[in-house]
Design a protein around this motif. Structure first.
Motif, PDB file in Angstrom:
ATOM      1  N   ILE A  58       0.843  -1.198   0.000  1.00  0.00           N
ATOM      2  CA  ILE A  58       0.000   0.000   0.000  1.00  0.00           C
ATOM      3  C   ILE A  58       0.879   1.249   0.000  1.00  0.00           C
ATOM      4  O   ILE A  58       0.640   2.192  -0.760  1.00  0.00           O
ATOM      5  N   GLN A  59       1.908   1.255   0.829  1.00  0.00           N
ATOM      6  CA  GLN A  59       2.808   2.410   0.878  1.00  0.00           C
ATOM      7  C   GLN A  59       3.537   2.601  -0.439  1.00  0.00           C
ATOM      8  O   GLN A  59       3.692   3.732  -0.911  1.00  0.00           O
ATOM      9  N   GLU A  60       3.983   1.525  -1.074  1.00  0.00           N
ATOM     10  CA  GLU A  60       4.668   1.609  -2.366  1.00  0.00           C
ATOM     11  C   GLU A  60       3.742   2.142  -3.460  1.00  0.00           C
ATOM     12  O   GLU A  60       4.206   2.719  -4.449  1.00  0.00           O
ATOM     13  N   ALA A  61       2.428   1.962  -3.288  1.00  0.00           N
ATOM     14  CA  ALA A  61       1.453   2.406  -4.292  1.00  0.00           C
ATOM     15  C   ALA A  61       1.266   3.917  -4.293  1.00  0.00           C
ATOM     16  O   ALA A  61       0.765   4.480  -5.276  1.00  0.00           O
ATOM     17  N   ARG A  62       1.693   4.588  -3.219  1.00  0.00           N
ATOM     18  CA  ARG A  62       1.517   6.038  -3.142  1.00  0.00           C
ATOM     19  C   ARG A  62       2.240   6.708  -4.309  1.00  0.00           C
ATOM     20  O   ARG A  62       3.413   6.506  -4.534  1.00  0.00           O
ATOM     21  N   GLY A  63       1.489   7.489  -5.061  1.00  0.00           N
ATOM     22  CA  GLY A  63       2.076   8.221  -6.176  1.00  0.00           C
ATOM     23  C   GLY A  63       2.362   7.382  -7.402  1.00  0.00           C
ATOM     24  O   GLY A  63       2.864   7.909  -8.398  1.00  0.00           O
ATOM     25  N   THR A  64       2.048   6.093  -7.371  1.00  0.00           N
ATOM     26  CA  THR A  64       2.355   5.245  -8.522  1.00  0.00           C
ATOM     27  C   THR A  64       1.129   4.570  -9.118  1.00  0.00           C
ATOM     28  O   THR A  64       1.171   4.152 -10.269  1.00  0.00           O
ATOM     29  N   VAL A  65       0.048   4.431  -8.350  1.00  0.00           N
ATOM     30  CA  VAL A  65      -1.189   3.857  -8.892  1.00  0.00           C
ATOM     31  C   VAL A  65      -2.352   4.797  -8.587  1.00  0.00           C
ATOM     32  O   VAL A  65      -2.286   5.623  -7.673  1.00  0.00           O
ATOM     33  N   ASP A  66      -3.402   4.652  -9.377  1.00  0.00           N
ATOM     34  CA  ASP A  66      -4.566   5.515  -9.246  1.00  0.00           C
ATOM     35  C   ASP A  66      -5.587   4.990  -8.247  1.00  0.00           C
ATOM     36  O   ASP A  66      -6.356   5.763  -7.685  1.00  0.00           O
ATOM     37  N   ALA A  67      -5.611   3.663  -8.061  1.00  0.00           N
ATOM     38  CA  ALA A  67      -6.629   3.062  -7.202  1.00  0.00           C
ATOM     39  C   ALA A  67      -6.128   1.742  -6.641  1.00  0.00           C
ATOM     40  O   ALA A  67      -5.276   1.085  -7.245  1.00  0.00           O
ATOM     41  N   ILE A  68      -6.696   1.393  -5.502  1.00  0.00           N
ATOM     42  CA  ILE A  68      -6.448   0.096  -4.881  1.00  0.00           C
ATOM     43  C   ILE A  68      -7.784  -0.597  -4.687  1.00  0.00           C
ATOM     44  O   ILE A  68      -8.719  -0.013  -4.131  1.00  0.00           O
ATOM     45  N   VAL A  69      -7.862  -1.832  -5.155  1.00  0.00           N
ATOM     46  CA  VAL A  69      -8.963  -2.727  -4.824  1.00  0.00           C
ATOM     47  C   VAL A  69      -8.387  -3.692  -3.803  1.00  0.00           C
ATOM     48  O   VAL A  69      -7.363  -4.333  -4.072  1.00  0.00           O
ATOM     49  N   ILE A  70      -8.996  -3.765  -2.629  1.00  0.00           N
ATOM     50  CA  ILE A  70      -8.437  -4.585  -1.571  1.00  0.00           C
ATOM     51  C   ILE A  70      -9.482  -5.508  -0.974  1.00  0.00           C
ATOM     52  O   ILE A  70     -10.582  -5.076  -0.624  1.00  0.00           O
ATOM     53  N   ASN A  71      -9.135  -6.782  -0.929  1.00  0.00           N
ATOM     54  CA  ASN A  71      -9.883  -7.761  -0.157  1.00  0.00           C
ATOM     55  C   ASN A  71      -8.962  -8.112   1.006  1.00  0.00           C
ATOM     56  O   ASN A  71      -8.085  -8.955   0.868  1.00  0.00           O
ATOM     57  N   PRO A  72      -9.124  -7.427   2.144  1.00  0.00           N
ATOM     58  CA  PRO A  72      -8.197  -7.628   3.248  1.00  0.00           C
ATOM     59  C   PRO A  72      -8.440  -8.905   4.036  1.00  0.00           C
ATOM     60  O   PRO A  72      -7.713  -9.187   4.991  1.00  0.00           O
ATOM     61  N   GLY A  73      -9.446  -9.689   3.642  1.00  0.00           N
ATOM     62  CA  GLY A  73      -9.751 -10.904   4.387  1.00  0.00           C
ATOM     63  C   GLY A  73     -10.003 -10.569   5.849  1.00  0.00           C
ATOM     64  O   GLY A  73     -10.601  -9.541   6.177  1.00  0.00           O
ATOM     65  N   ALA A  74      -9.526 -11.411   6.733  1.00  0.00           N
ATOM     66  CA  ALA A  74      -9.758 -11.231   8.168  1.00  0.00           C
ATOM     67  C   ALA A  74      -9.124  -9.956   8.715  1.00  0.00           C
ATOM     68  O   ALA A  74      -9.564  -9.454   9.755  1.00  0.00           O
ATOM     69  N   TYR A  75      -8.133  -9.407   8.017  1.00  0.00           N
ATOM     70  CA  TYR A  75      -7.540  -8.137   8.480  1.00  0.00           C
ATOM     71  C   TYR A  75      -8.540  -6.985   8.435  1.00  0.00           C
ATOM     72  O   TYR A  75      -8.333  -5.963   9.078  1.00  0.00           O
ATOM     73  N   SER A  76      -9.634  -7.145   7.690  1.00  0.00           N
ATOM     74  CA  SER A  76     -10.684  -6.125   7.667  1.00  0.00           C
ATOM     75  C   SER A  76     -11.141  -5.781   9.073  1.00  0.00           C
ATOM     76  O   SER A  76     -11.405  -4.628   9.393  1.00  0.00           O
ATOM     77  N   HIS A  77     -11.224  -6.802   9.893  1.00  0.00           N
ATOM     78  CA  HIS A  77     -11.850  -6.695  11.205  1.00  0.00           C
ATOM     79  C   HIS A  77     -10.846  -6.430  12.322  1.00  0.00           C
ATOM     80  O   HIS A  77     -11.262  -6.233  13.466  1.00  0.00           O
ATOM     81  N   THR A  78      -9.564  -6.426  11.988  1.00  0.00           N
ATOM     82  CA  THR A  78      -8.548  -6.329  13.044  1.00  0.00           C
ATOM     83  C   THR A  78      -7.467  -5.293  12.812  1.00  0.00           C
ATOM     84  O   THR A  78      -6.786  -4.908  13.753  1.00  0.00           O
TER      85      THR A  78
END
Length: 141
Positions: A58-78
């Motif tokens: 995610i940090q590497e994506a800063r300034g290099t991609v326009d959008a992130i699609v994320i399925n964080p799995g169980a990390y969504s909740h934690t």
């Protein structure tokens, strides 16, 4: 053309094998192929079972991609840490869940990631990934 990072969290490497009654029979490779077939942007797919790796991407994506699609799995909740990393990202964020997390166990009803996401897609199966890409392609900057 839009540059989009598609991130998948823990256990999504087992898609197609793990609990097919919840997650279906498509593999993550199948999802990637069907997303690429839409030809809606330059797509980079990544999966990790490790929270820190997802944060690094995610940090590497800063300034290099326009959008992130994320399925964080169980990390969504934690994971407040993933939320913090997404808050530092300037582009669009779409959260995807294959199952409807609101019809599952109570602890799955809250997602930290949703606080950052412009859109949340849950319960559409793997079609949720393609819906996220179509939404990103159809939105204005």
């Amino acid at each position: 053309m839009t540059d989009i990072l598609i991130l998948n969290g823990p256990n999504l490497n087992l898609l197609g094998q793990r609990e097919p009654h919840l997650y279906g029979s498509e593999t993550l490779a199948d999802v990637e192929a069907s997303c690429r077939a839409l030809d809606l942007g330059n797509l980079t797919f990544r999966q990790s079972n490790h929270e820190g790796q997802l944060i690094d991407w995610i940090q590497e994506a800063r300034g290099t991609v326009d959008a992130i699609v994320i399925n964080p799995g169980a990390y969504s909740h934690t994971s407040v840490a993933i939320l913090d990393a997404l808050n530092a990202f300037e582009g669009k964020v779409v959260e995807v869940h294959i199952s409807n997390i609101h019809r599952r166990e109570a602890f799955r009803h809250h997602s930290f990631v949703s606080a950052r996401a412009e859109a949340v897609i849950a319960g559409l199966g793997t079609e949720g990934y393609r819906a996220a890409l179509r939404w990103i392609a159809g939105t204005d900057d």
